[in-house]
Design an enzyme around this catalytic site. Structure first.
Site, PDB file in Angstrom:
ATOM      1  N   ASP A   3      -0.446   4.501  -2.174  1.00  3.13           N
ATOM      2  CA  ASP A   3      -1.486   4.157  -1.208  1.00  3.13           C
ATOM      3  C   ASP A   3      -1.759   2.657  -1.208  1.00  3.13           C
ATOM      4  O   ASP A   3      -1.666   1.989  -2.238  1.00  3.13           O
ATOM      5  CB  ASP A   3      -2.775   4.910  -1.555  1.00  3.13           C
ATOM      6  N   GLU A  61       2.924   3.308   1.708  1.00  4.47           N
ATOM      7  CA  GLU A  61       2.024   3.236   2.854  1.00  4.47           C
ATOM      8  C   GLU A  61       1.773   1.757   3.108  1.00  4.47           C
ATOM      9  O   GLU A  61       1.005   1.117   2.398  1.00  4.47           O
ATOM     10  CB  GLU A  61       0.715   3.979   2.547  1.00  4.47           C
TER      11      GLU A  61
END
Length: 695
Positions: free
Chosen positions: A355, A409
């Site tokens: 993330d 991401e």
């Protein structure tokens, strides 16, 4: 490690080596630059980042005498462990002056028996206890003193954290069951042909207005994933986080699976069951920042706010109200790399979706930057320490499991992110194609249906670097949160509540059903790596996600998935769910689908028609909202074609205007005889797409 040193020398040499063919010798570039000549002006920076990683690998492996995996064993040393001789507890706290273990076993009082000793010459502390000093289920914390202060802390390396239902206080918990879970599936290899990811959140994965459990997910949701045809689940919010509404992105205890969903053994059972059914399990891991909390988290662990985090202006994330790891500290790298290894070995996760990678890469965290040209990736605004960490993490993960899956991401488009380490890349297997959902949102919001251009759609879903694989998706959890809208909600909005029953649909509902399927099909059909869907979006879940909070009276009403909607055959939701299942089956019918070239056959923006092929499959789209075409012709390889999927089929909520039982034969044209192509003429209803397979 000898092989690694040979590879690194080869990579370094590629920059300056020349072919021995005289004065016109051409320089040989590092692989990333060789694949993209526009990176040549930045080759020194690319090589410098690569060398930084090589130097750290050499340091951590003692110049190849050990492996990176050997280095990443901090979780076996630090934390609480039961040994043959008794219990041993260790913690890294260089600024501490005294540390006591307090808990149920000593009435939460400091005592000499539970006082840690500093290991001479280090910032590490240690406590050794008898076998009977602690027992399974005991709650505990550290009482830490430092010059000028003191406080209770949950150990950084603890593997189990629980919250008291009445006081809401978090504590570490001794986890040493008499009969720990034993994995039944001894080995597992993820299927990546292609990777079909079901993004999910255990807590909100049930109909009931409550927090769901690992066991409920295993029993009620996993069978749906298997039946739908996905081969991977990406689980959010596993690492312990104090605030449920953070969606798991404000982590406090990095080695503890969230206890609000159940026990560690129940999480292991979930993963084991998935593996037994051919489903890979990857974790949405958060190494980009940490929660500010001090008692539960790492915010001010032993009187030094910067023990784990950058000092000064880089200490706090300006947008996320969180703390930024100091990737320049070896101890922090040790902590994070050990965290990767721990989840892979203890729980058998098959990899990670990292993330917030954009936030890690740039001093600015990517905020307010447009990233318009390559110079924006090499202008000195990048955190080389974070880049090095991500590179090492990928090296480690694939050293532990060569078949592991890593996904970044990342929104800025940093080149090399998903390129091979040997080529100067950072080593991710995939990067998220974050441009695609942004494109669909912009298109739905700003363009009338008659202005949708197939050429623009086709370009956007294929917009990626040739040397990097991507995970394509129409929408993820981001688009499902309060403050945003899912695709189905943008298309149909409140009419979903009143006109989504069979026979009661209005034009808005019909339009939404048709476009929802077409958007998914053109996105999934053009993947070069994998495809992702967030749970519930496959059947057009009507509610946004709003976690319990003061503003909604701490309600769970919108923090759940209403499976009853897709199960109800009187409603239209099952049409979308059934189509999603059929779409995945169609893609999987072609071996190594993601590796087949996407070959454009035709596009006409005036007609709003797009056609392309992959292997033996032919995809034809008519985005026009009103114009249907009879005998629309395409030049395709000679032969016969059968319809294998049609968005307009009645079984998927369409009109069923075409006869899909007909075998379509190509028509001879002498002009294209040498190319072995003939005309395929189709009836293409408005706002529909069809997939045909060559016989």
């Amino acid at each position: 490690m000898a092989g690694k040193k040979t590879t690194s020398k080869t990579v370094s040499a590629t920059k300056t080596a020349t072919r021995k063919n005289g004065a016109n010798a051409k320089p040989r570039h590092i692989g990333l630059v060789a694949a993209d000549k526009w990176l040549e002006p930045f080759e020194n920076a690319i090589q410098g980042r690569h060398n930084h990683a090589l130097e750290k690998i050499s340091q951590f492996t003692r110049k190849g005498k050990k492996t990176l995996s050997d280095f990443a064993n901090g979780h076996e040393y630090f934390g609480l462990h039961k040994t043959l001789k008794g219990w041993v507890f260790r913690e890294w706290a260089p600024n501490a002056t005294e540390i006591y273990l307090v808990g149920d076993f000593n009435d939460w009082q400091e005592s000499d028996k539970y006082r840690l000793k500093r290991i001479e010459g280090t910032g590490n502390w240690e406590l050794k206890l008898s076998n009977k000093a602690l027992k399974h289920g005991d709650l505990y914390k550290m009482k830490v003193r430092w010059n000028g202060g003191e406080g209770e802390r949950i150990p950084a390396w603890c593997r189990r954290v629980v919250q008291d239902d009445s006081t809401k206080i978090f504590s570490a918990q001794v986890w040493n069951p008499d009969e720990p879970y034993v994995f039944k599936k001894k080995s597992f290899k993820p299927c990546k042909s292609p990777l079909l990811i079901y993004e999910c959140h255990v807590g909100m994965a049930q109909d009931a207005e409550k927090v769901g459990t690992y066991r409920e997910f295993t029993e009620n949701v996993l069978p749906r994933v298997i039946a739908d045809g996905y081969n991977c689940i990406q689980i959010m919010a596993i690492q312990e986080h104090p605030y449920y509404g953070s969606f798991g992105y404000h982590v406090s205890s990095f080695f503890a699976p969230s206890s609000r969903f159940g026990t560690p053994d129940e999480l292991k059972e979930l993963i084991d069951t998935a593996h037994k059914n051919g489903i890979a399990v990857i974790m949405d891991i958060v190494h980009s920042h940490a929660v500010k909390n001090e008692i539960e988290g790492l915010g001010n662990f032993a009187g030094d706010p910067n023990q784990f985090f950058y000092p000064g202006g880089r200490h706090e994330h300006p947008a996320w109200d969180s703390l930024c790891f100091d990737y320049g500290k070896d101890e922090v790298i040790h902590f994070l790399l050990s965290n990767c290894k721990y989840w892979m070995e203890e729980y058998r996760f098959d990899g990670f979706r990292f993330d917030g990678v954009t936030s890690m890469l740039y001093y600015s965290h990517g905020l307010g930057e447009a990233f318009c040209n390559y110079g924006d990736y090499f202008n000195g605004g990048q955190d080389d320490n974070a880049i090095c960490y991500l590179t090492l993490a990928n090296k480690l993960i694939h050293e532990i499991n060569p078949n592991a899956i890593t996904i970044a991401e990342e929104v800025s488009g940093m080149p090399g992110l998903a390129a091979r380490f040997e080529d100067g890349g950072y080593g991710f297997d995939y990067r998220m194609a974050m441009n695609i959902p942004d494109y669909w949102i912009k298109t739905i919001k700003e363009l009338k249906d008659e202005d949708w251009k197939p050429s623009s759609i086709f370009w956007e879903v294929k917009n990626r670097r040739s040397d990097e694989r991507t995970i394509s998706y129409c929408e993820s959890h981001d688009q499902a949160l309060v403050g945003d809208k899912t695709i189905v909600f943008r298309l149909i909005d409140a009419d979903m509540y009143w006109h989504f029953k069979k026979g009661d649909e209005n034009e808005t509902a019909h339009r939404g059903i048709a476009l929802h399927k077409m958007i998914r099909l053109v996105t999934a059909a053009t993947i070069n790596g994998g495809y992702l869907n967030f749970m519930g979006n496959e059947f057009g879940h009507p509610e946004w996600i709003d976690f319990p909070r003061e503003g909604n009276g701490w309600s769970h009403k919108y923090a759940r998935r209403q499976w009853n909607l897709v199960d109800n055959k009187e409603l239209d939701y099952h049409y979308l769910g059934d189509f999603d299942k059929a779409m995945l089956a169609t893609i999987k019918s072609i071996r190594s689908f993601q590796n087949k070239p996407v070959q454009e056959i035709w596009h006409n923006d005036s007609d709003q028609i797009l056609a392309f092929s992959r292997g033996d499959l032919l995809f034809v789209f008519n985005f026009s909202p009103v114009r249907s075409y009879t005998d629309y012709g395409f030049l395709v390889p000679t032969g016969s074609y059968d319809v294998v999927l049609n968005t307009d089929a009645k079984e998927f909520g369409g009109n069923g205007l075409a006869d899909d039982t007909i075998t379509h034969l190509t028509n001879f044209d002498p002009l294209y005889m040498e190319e072995r192509k003939e005309w395929l003429k189709l009836y293409i209803p408005a706002r529909s797409a069809v997939v045909l397979k060559k016989n």
